[in-house]
Design an enzyme around this catalytic site. Structure first.
Site, PDB file in Angstrom:
ATOM      1  N   LYS A 154      16.009  -8.425  17.332  1.00 19.25           N
ATOM      2  CA  LYS A 154      16.465  -7.598  18.453  1.00 19.25           C
ATOM      3  C   LYS A 154      17.277  -8.419  19.452  1.00 19.25           C
ATOM      4  O   LYS A 154      16.848  -9.492  19.885  1.00 19.25           O
ATOM      5  CB  LYS A 154      15.257  -6.963  19.160  1.00 19.25           C
ATOM      6  CG  LYS A 154      15.619  -5.962  20.234  1.00 19.25           C
ATOM      7  CD  LYS A 154      14.369  -5.303  20.815  1.00 19.25           C
ATOM      8  CE  LYS A 154      14.716  -4.271  21.874  1.00 19.25           C
ATOM      9  NZ  LYS A 154      13.519  -3.626  22.453  1.00 19.25           N
ATOM     10  N   CYS A 192      14.108   0.151  19.378  1.00 15.81           N
ATOM     11  CA  CYS A 192      13.665   0.774  20.626  1.00 15.81           C
ATOM     12  C   CYS A 192      14.815   0.951  21.615  1.00 15.81           C
ATOM     13  O   CYS A 192      15.766   1.662  21.367  1.00 15.81           O
ATOM     14  CB  CYS A 192      12.520  -0.029  21.223  1.00 15.81           C
ATOM     15  SG  CYS A 192      11.619   0.848  22.530  1.00 15.81           S
ATOM     16  N   GLU A 249       8.935   0.862  14.975  1.00 13.31           N
ATOM     17  CA  GLU A 249       8.910  -0.440  15.644  1.00 13.31           C
ATOM     18  C   GLU A 249       7.508  -1.037  15.634  1.00 13.31           C
ATOM     19  O   GLU A 249       6.530  -0.358  15.952  1.00 13.31           O
ATOM     20  CB  GLU A 249       9.391  -0.310  17.083  1.00 13.31           C
ATOM     21  CG  GLU A 249       9.378  -1.629  17.845  1.00 13.31           C
ATOM     22  CD  GLU A 249       9.683  -1.452  19.318  1.00 13.31           C
ATOM     23  OE1 GLU A 249       9.973  -2.468  19.979  1.00 13.31           O
ATOM     24  OE2 GLU A 249       9.632  -0.308  19.814  1.00 13.31           O
TER      25      GLU A 249
END
Length: 538
Positions: A352, A404, A293
């Site tokens: 995301k 994440c 990430e």
């Protein structure tokens, strides 16, 4: 009388006046501890700590059951208010140890001072500690005889856990029962029922264990119930719900080990990108190479031409697909995304969707914003991506992407099945230093592999980078705080697990319906399981 029965009878006689009427046989029994004595409250806090020891990195999965059994048993005949206190103390032990890493994130990398970091961590722990308290409080408030509460506890517990894990603040499923059982017999139920279904069976096991102390004469039957649940789970662990197709893929996961407090410094930006490029070029023999990430500490538009475009051409020439995490700007002014792109044979972008509360966006405004400003804490402000983004492809197959914290939510992956052949998670746990969080996070990610029956590639900045099999086992793992490239082989998978077909809703609906049915039966006085002499004094 067997030794086990002797031990149970001793504990029951000397410590559990709340289970049933016991006639004193000697004067010393007048000094027995009352069930509402403050010592039991302290033990509830200790039980919460013991509960957390079942999770990574401690991995004592059996600890969940006596810890929960104690909480259920000790609250059996308490008033709702006293149950609330005992449940909250349990939560303080559970989250006080289990999410202690929040302090490291706030203090070491978030810019908070000592007082501010302790204050924020205390708020965080205190807030989530309320959920075990709510569960036992609600159970104590339910109508019916006190003896029926033991049946209610697992059902109410899991409903509250569902609210905590999916609803409140968009969900915080940390330290839920099933995550501690990935290497235990109950893991066999996960491909069928998911984390909440397997968690319910774990809570039922704890309730049966508590029942042994309430009715030791039923030890054989209650123990048989526990053993049966675990034996069936053990058998189910041998089942294969999905199958491989296509050729194996050689994959490499890059762990750059870039310190969080240096990562975004302008003077280290170029050297960080060049390090990842050099490590990538050493593995052109792999078919898929994944970065962690925000491996690129700059926005996509700023680094594409000088760094990523040449890398893209080089990867394409070597017939390799790269999975690179880099933040990006949106079309509108001020819109930013936490993104992941593919380069090489296939190009694409994923933004995301499930952002981290208080890390990537601010709920509860304006109070939360005032707190961060008051304590001088730094925060990223991202925009969530669309929920219907197309699947990215690498190695010739589509895969499910999570960045994440997104790997904590099963629903993010289920709607992309059965098209997706494997899972990819890009994570940066450097925010939490050398704490227990990276190991807990890997444990959560493993759940997604087991639920979907897919291999998981998990690339992290400082660790724990890992390749996970479809049965949730770690095939390869890189140690924390090492600069390394983890290489292995995976198989594209096809098919659906039963859980991937049904999701969580049927399980949660079943729990709610069963609880309602038991309430109706209890109210009509038609159910008398675990009956206790109602004349027993409090």
């Amino acid at each position: 009388m067997t030794p086990i029965r002797l031990i149970i009878e001793f504990i029951r006689t000397h410590f559990s006046s709340q289970t049933q009427c016991i006639q004193p046989v000697r004067p010393l029994q007048k000094k027995r501890i009352s069930p509402d004595n403050s010592l039991w409250d302290v033990l509830s806090f200790a039980a919460g700590i013991a509960y957390t020891l079942a999770f990574a990195p401690f991995d004592s999965y059996l600890a969940v059951f006596p810890a929960l059994a104690y909480l259920f048993w000790s609250c059996m005949r308490l008033t709702p208010k006293r149950s609330l206190l005992r449940g909250y103390l349990f939560g303080l032990g559970q989250f006080g140890l289990g999410v202690s890493w929040v302090y490291i994130s706030v203090h070491d990398y978030g810019g908070g001072g000592l007082f501010g970091s302790l204050f924020i961590t205390g708020l965080f722990v205190g807030f989530w500690s309320a959920f075990p308290a709510i569960a036992v409080y609600m159970t104590a408030k339910l109508p019916g005889k006190q003896s029926s509460r033991l049946i209610f506890y697992p059902l109410v517990w899991m409903l509250v856990e569902y609210l905590r894990g999916r609803v409140v603040l968009e969900g915080f499923p940390w330290l839920q029962i099933a995550y501690s059982q990935l290497d235990a017999p109950l893991a066999g139920y996960i491909p069928l029922l998911g984390a909440y279904g397997a968690g319910l069976l774990g809570a039922v096991s704890a309730a049966l264990l508590a029942g042994i102390f309430i009715r030791p004469e039923s030890t054989l039957y209650l123990s048989a119930g526990i053993v049966s649940l675990w034996l069936v789970g053990g058998v189910l662990k041998t089942a294969e719900w999905t199958c491989p197709y296509g050729e194996p893929l050689k994959v490499t996961l890059i762990q750059g080990n870039i310190s969080q407090n240096k990562k975004w410094l302008p003077e280290t930006r170029v050297s960080t990108i060049l390090q990842y490029i050099r490590m990538t070029e050493a593995h052109w023999d792999s078919q898929v190479i994944a970065w962690p990430e925000s491996a690129v500490p700059a926005y996509l538009s700023d680094v594409y031409e000088p760094f990523l475009k040449p890398l893209h051409r080089n990867a394409k020439a070597h017939q390799v697909d790269l999975i690179v995490s880099v933040p990006s700007y949106g079309e509108a002014e001020g819109v930013k995304y936490n993104s992941l792109i593919t380069l090489g044979r296939n190009e694409g972008i994923y933004r995301k969707v499930h952002l981290l509360p208080f890390g990537e966006y601010m709920p509860w405004q304006p109070v939360s914003g005032w707190i961060l400003k008051h304590f001088n804490l730094r925060l990223s402000h991202f925009t969530p991506g669309s929920a219907d983004q197309p699947l990215l492809r690498a190695g010739g197959y589509p895969f499910i992407t999570s960045i994440c914290y997104e790997d904590a939510f099963a629903e993010n992956a289920l709607h992309e099945l059965p098209e997706a052949a494997y899972l990819v998670n890009a994570t940066n746990d450097a925010w939490f230093g050398d704490s227990i969080e990276p190991y807990q996070h890997l444990q959560i990610a493993r759940m997604r592999a087991l639920e979907t029956g897919r291999y998981l590639l998990r690339s992290t900045n400082t660790g724990v980078t890992a390749i996970v099999s479809p049965n949730g086992r770690i095939l390869k793992q890189a140690p924390l705080f090492t600069t390394t490239a983890l290489t292995g082989t995976i198989r594209p998978m096809t098919g659906l697990t039963p859980y991937a077909r049904i999701g969580d809703r049927p399980v949660v609906a079943f729990i709610a319906a069963l609880l309602l049915l038991i309430l109706l039966l209890t109210h009509s006085d038609k159910m008398r399981l675990f009956r206790i002499d109602e004349k027993c004094p409090m």
